[in-house]
Design an enzyme around this catalytic site. Structure first.
Site, PDB file in Angstrom:
ATOM      1  N   ASP A 172     -24.155   7.333   0.740  1.00  0.00           N
ATOM      2  CA  ASP A 172     -24.850   6.995  -0.523  1.00  0.00           C
ATOM      3  C   ASP A 172     -23.887   6.386  -1.520  1.00  0.00           C
ATOM      4  O   ASP A 172     -24.207   5.415  -2.200  1.00  0.00           O
ATOM      5  CB  ASP A 172     -25.449   8.262  -1.154  1.00  0.00           C
ATOM      6  CG  ASP A 172     -26.680   8.710  -0.392  1.00  0.00           C
ATOM      7  OD1 ASP A 172     -27.200   7.909   0.417  1.00  0.00           O
ATOM      8  OD2 ASP A 172     -27.108   9.857  -0.600  1.00  0.00           O
TER       9      ASP A 172
ATOM     10  N   SER B  22       0.820  -1.223   0.000  1.00  0.00           N
ATOM     11  CA  SER B  22       0.000   0.000   0.000  1.00  0.00           C
ATOM     12  C   SER B  22       0.851   1.268   0.000  1.00  0.00           C
ATOM     13  O   SER B  22       1.822   1.389   0.747  1.00  0.00           O
ATOM     14  CB  SER B  22      -0.901   0.019   1.237  1.00  0.00           C
ATOM     15  OG  SER B  22      -1.596   1.244   1.287  1.00  0.00           O
ATOM     16  N   LYS B  23       0.434   2.222  -0.840  1.00  0.00           N
ATOM     17  CA  LYS B  23       1.128   3.506  -0.889  1.00  0.00           C
ATOM     18  C   LYS B  23       0.515   4.498   0.103  1.00  0.00           C
ATOM     19  O   LYS B  23       1.015   5.607   0.287  1.00  0.00           O
ATOM     20  CB  LYS B  23       1.037   4.087  -2.305  1.00  0.00           C
ATOM     21  CG  LYS B  23       1.889   3.324  -3.325  1.00  0.00           C
ATOM     22  CD  LYS B  23       1.851   4.001  -4.676  1.00  0.00           C
ATOM     23  CE  LYS B  23       2.609   3.251  -5.743  1.00  0.00           C
ATOM     24  NZ  LYS B  23       4.058   3.287  -5.622  1.00  0.00           N
TER      25      LYS B  23
ATOM     26  N   ASP C 276     -13.594   6.618  -3.871  1.00  0.00           N
ATOM     27  CA  ASP C 276     -12.965   6.388  -5.182  1.00  0.00           C
ATOM     28  C   ASP C 276     -13.617   7.250  -6.276  1.00  0.00           C
ATOM     29  O   ASP C 276     -12.924   7.761  -7.166  1.00  0.00           O
ATOM     30  CB  ASP C 276     -13.057   4.908  -5.582  1.00  0.00           C
ATOM     31  CG  ASP C 276     -11.983   4.069  -4.903  1.00  0.00           C
ATOM     32  OD1 ASP C 276     -10.952   4.642  -4.494  1.00  0.00           O
ATOM     33  OD2 ASP C 276     -12.177   2.851  -4.779  1.00  0.00           O
TER      34      ASP C 276
ATOM     35  N   ALA D 285     -15.150  -4.108 -15.864  1.00  0.00           N
ATOM     36  CA  ALA D 285     -16.366  -4.189 -15.044  1.00  0.00           C
ATOM     37  C   ALA D 285     -16.022  -4.765 -13.667  1.00  0.00           C
ATOM     38  O   ALA D 285     -16.809  -5.500 -13.074  1.00  0.00           O
ATOM     39  CB  ALA D 285     -17.411  -5.049 -15.752  1.00  0.00           C
TER      40      ALA D 285
ATOM     41  N   LYS E  87     -13.211  -4.603   1.358  1.00  0.00           N
ATOM     42  CA  LYS E  87     -14.037  -3.452   0.959  1.00  0.00           C
ATOM     43  C   LYS E  87     -15.545  -3.723   1.071  1.00  0.00           C
ATOM     44  O   LYS E  87     -16.314  -2.792   1.293  1.00  0.00           O
ATOM     45  CB  LYS E  87     -13.688  -3.027  -0.467  1.00  0.00           C
ATOM     46  CG  LYS E  87     -12.349  -2.319  -0.564  1.00  0.00           C
ATOM     47  CD  LYS E  87     -12.126  -1.820  -1.972  1.00  0.00           C
ATOM     48  CE  LYS E  87     -11.010  -0.805  -2.016  1.00  0.00           C
ATOM     49  NZ  LYS E  87     -10.989  -0.044  -3.252  1.00  0.00           N
TER      50      LYS E  87
HETATM   51  P1  NAP Z   1     -10.678  -6.115 -10.719  1.00  0.00           P
HETATM   52  O1  NAP Z   1     -11.930  -5.979  -9.906  1.00  0.00           O
HETATM   53  O2  NAP Z   1      -9.843  -7.325 -10.549  1.00  0.00           O
HETATM   54  O3  NAP Z   1     -11.087  -5.989 -12.284  1.00  0.00           O
HETATM   55  C1  NAP Z   1     -10.135  -6.213 -13.305  1.00  0.00           C
HETATM   56  C2  NAP Z   1     -10.758  -5.863 -14.650  1.00  0.00           C
HETATM   57  O4  NAP Z   1      -9.730  -6.017 -15.649  1.00  0.00           O
HETATM   58  C3  NAP Z   1     -11.926  -6.759 -15.068  1.00  0.00           C
HETATM   59  O5  NAP Z   1     -12.844  -6.010 -15.798  1.00  0.00           O
HETATM   60  C4  NAP Z   1     -11.211  -7.801 -15.958  1.00  0.00           C
HETATM   61  O6  NAP Z   1     -12.042  -8.415 -16.910  1.00  0.00           O
HETATM   62  C5  NAP Z   1     -10.205  -6.922 -16.662  1.00  0.00           C
HETATM   63  N1  NAP Z   1      -9.098  -7.706 -17.210  1.00  0.00           N
HETATM   64  C6  NAP Z   1      -8.096  -8.312 -16.522  1.00  0.00           C
HETATM   65  N2  NAP Z   1      -7.273  -8.968 -17.376  1.00  0.00           N
HETATM   66  C7  NAP Z   1      -7.778  -8.788 -18.631  1.00  0.00           C
HETATM   67  C8  NAP Z   1      -7.395  -9.219 -19.918  1.00  0.00           C
HETATM   68  N3  NAP Z   1      -6.293  -9.965 -20.112  1.00  0.00           N
HETATM   69  N4  NAP Z   1      -8.141  -8.830 -21.000  1.00  0.00           N
HETATM   70  C9  NAP Z   1      -9.233  -8.045 -20.816  1.00  0.00           C
HETATM   71  N5  NAP Z   1      -9.667  -7.618 -19.604  1.00  0.00           N
HETATM   72  C10 NAP Z   1      -8.946  -7.978 -18.526  1.00  0.00           C
HETATM   73  O7  NAP Z   1      -9.696  -4.879 -10.469  1.00  0.00           O
HETATM   74  P2  NAP Z   1     -10.058  -3.376 -10.028  1.00  0.00           P
HETATM   75  O8  NAP Z   1     -10.016  -3.281  -8.548  1.00  0.00           O
HETATM   76  O9  NAP Z   1     -11.297  -2.970 -10.733  1.00  0.00           O
HETATM   77  O10 NAP Z   1      -8.771  -2.586 -10.576  1.00  0.00           O
HETATM   78  C11 NAP Z   1      -8.497  -2.508 -11.957  1.00  0.00           C
HETATM   79  C12 NAP Z   1      -7.252  -1.668 -12.193  1.00  0.00           C
HETATM   80  O11 NAP Z   1      -7.462  -0.348 -11.725  1.00  0.00           O
HETATM   81  C13 NAP Z   1      -6.005  -2.168 -11.453  1.00  0.00           C
HETATM   82  O12 NAP Z   1      -4.908  -1.995 -12.318  1.00  0.00           O
HETATM   83  C14 NAP Z   1      -5.873  -1.238 -10.263  1.00  0.00           C
HETATM   84  O13 NAP Z   1      -4.530  -1.062  -9.846  1.00  0.00           O
HETATM   85  C15 NAP Z   1      -6.410   0.055 -10.863  1.00  0.00           C
HETATM   86  N6  NAP Z   1      -6.992   0.953  -9.835  1.00  0.00           N
HETATM   87  C16 NAP Z   1      -6.515   2.221  -9.769  1.00  0.00           C
HETATM   88  C17 NAP Z   1      -7.059   3.088  -8.839  1.00  0.00           C
HETATM   89  C18 NAP Z   1      -6.525   4.487  -8.736  1.00  0.00           C
HETATM   90  O14 NAP Z   1      -6.735   5.127  -7.695  1.00  0.00           O
HETATM   91  N7  NAP Z   1      -5.898   5.016  -9.764  1.00  0.00           N
HETATM   92  C19 NAP Z   1      -8.098   2.667  -7.974  1.00  0.00           C
HETATM   93  C20 NAP Z   1      -8.575   1.355  -8.103  1.00  0.00           C
HETATM   94  C21 NAP Z   1      -8.006   0.494  -9.044  1.00  0.00           C
HETATM   95  P3  NAP Z   1     -12.822  -9.775 -16.548  1.00  0.00           P
HETATM   96  O15 NAP Z   1     -14.042  -9.360 -15.782  1.00  0.00           O
HETATM   97  O16 NAP Z   1     -13.130 -10.368 -17.878  1.00  0.00           O
HETATM   98  O17 NAP Z   1     -11.885 -10.623 -15.736  1.00  0.00           O
END
Ligand code: NAP
Length: 273
Positions: A80, A17-18, A104, A131, A68
């Protein structure tokens, strides 16, 4: 002397965690007597651990994977945004009670406000790639901010369909294979998949006929292939680090009593963490 104010981040594992670096930077900058600590709690120990933190006088915590959703269930009050997103990332402890929030969506929107001040959600439809957990917060944010329509596309279409049903009429599911055509008709493109992250393949999408703001919430690396392609095409771009930084603001303010600023020095500190 007053007792130091206490907060932290609870996850399992938690070493990556950062957040400790981020909050410690603000505590020092604003000269606040306080500590923000990483706390590893397994799912079995989550509720008991949170109750112990309340007894120890903590003002609250961030919660991350895998807690979460559990955080919503143990809360006495739920905001909400946390209810609609279906997950909490920030808990406030007040008078022995747990108040759950999700920041978020706020972080996502504040990042765009700061780095693309001329962009408006209301200027046209948005396309959300992915998604997963992050997509829920982003769809919520875009609709709340006035996006007239949100299109979702995901490798596993069923997951996108569940989200579309959850968020209602203005949300439509697009086939993953139609993403290149769809991007030509939207004003906002958000990557919420993990594609482009270090260790993952790049996102395969063509922006050659696109006319939209492009934001990638992946921030490791900061300049993903999507981000670079958007820049090369002259599109407005916003990277994902700002979302991480801005989502921390409400928690810090609630626990430590000061609204902190997201600035270039903070970005540098967190990037080096
Ligand atoms: P998650 O719930 O695990 O969802 C991952 C998503 O990526 C799903 O839609 C998944 O599709 C898709 N995916 C993974 N591998 C794939 C592939 N090879 N081809 C196509 N789609 C693929 O993760 P999350 O929590 O939503 O986070 C997603 C990303 O956002 C991460 O990189 C995380 O570090 C980043 N993030 C950033 C912030 C920020 O503050 N900037 C906050 C939250 C998250 P499927 O449903 O088909 O598996």
């Amino acid at each position: 002397m007053n007792k130091p104010l206490l907060a932290g981040v609870v996850g399992h594992p938690i070493t990556h965690s950062k957040s400790p670096k981020l909050h410690s930077y603000w505590l020092k900058k604003y000269n606040i007597q306080g500590h923000y600590v990483p706390i590893d709690l397994s799912p079995k120990k989550f509720e008991e651990g949170i109750n112990s933190l309340i007894l120890l006088g903590f003002k609250g915590v961030n919660v991350t994977i895998p807690h979460k959703e559990a955080a919503l269930h143990i809360a006495h009050e739920v905001s909400d945004s946390a209810r609609k997103i279906g997950a909490a990332n920030t808990l406030y402890f007040r008078n022995g009670k747990i108040i759950a929030d999700n920041t978020d969506a706020y972080g996502f929107m504040e990042n765009l406000r700061q780095n693309a001040p001329d962009w408006r959600a209301s200027s046209g439809a948005a396309l959300v790639l992915g998604a997963g957990g992050a997509a829920r917060a982003i769809i919520y944010a875009l609709l709340k901010e006035g996006a007239p329509a949100v299109k979702i596309t995901n490798r596993t279409k069923e997951k996108a369909e569940i989200l579309a049903q959850h968020f209602g009429d203005n949300v439509e599911v697009i086939d993953w294979n139609s993403r290149n055509e769809c991007v030509q008709s939207v004003k906002t493109l958000v990557n919420t998949t993990s594609l482009g992250m270090t260790g993952q393949p790049d996102l395969d999408i063509s922006l050659s006929n696109a006319d939209c703001l492009v934001t990638d919430i992946v921030y490791n690396p900061l300049q993903t292939a999507l981000f670079k392609q958007a820049k090369d095409n002259g599109l407005m771009t916003v990277d994902g680090l700002g979302m991480l930084l801005h989502q921390a603001v409400p928690g810090f303010q609630g626990w430590f009593g000061h609204k902190p600023e997201v600035d270039a020095a903070l970005r540098k500190t967190v990037l080096e963490a």
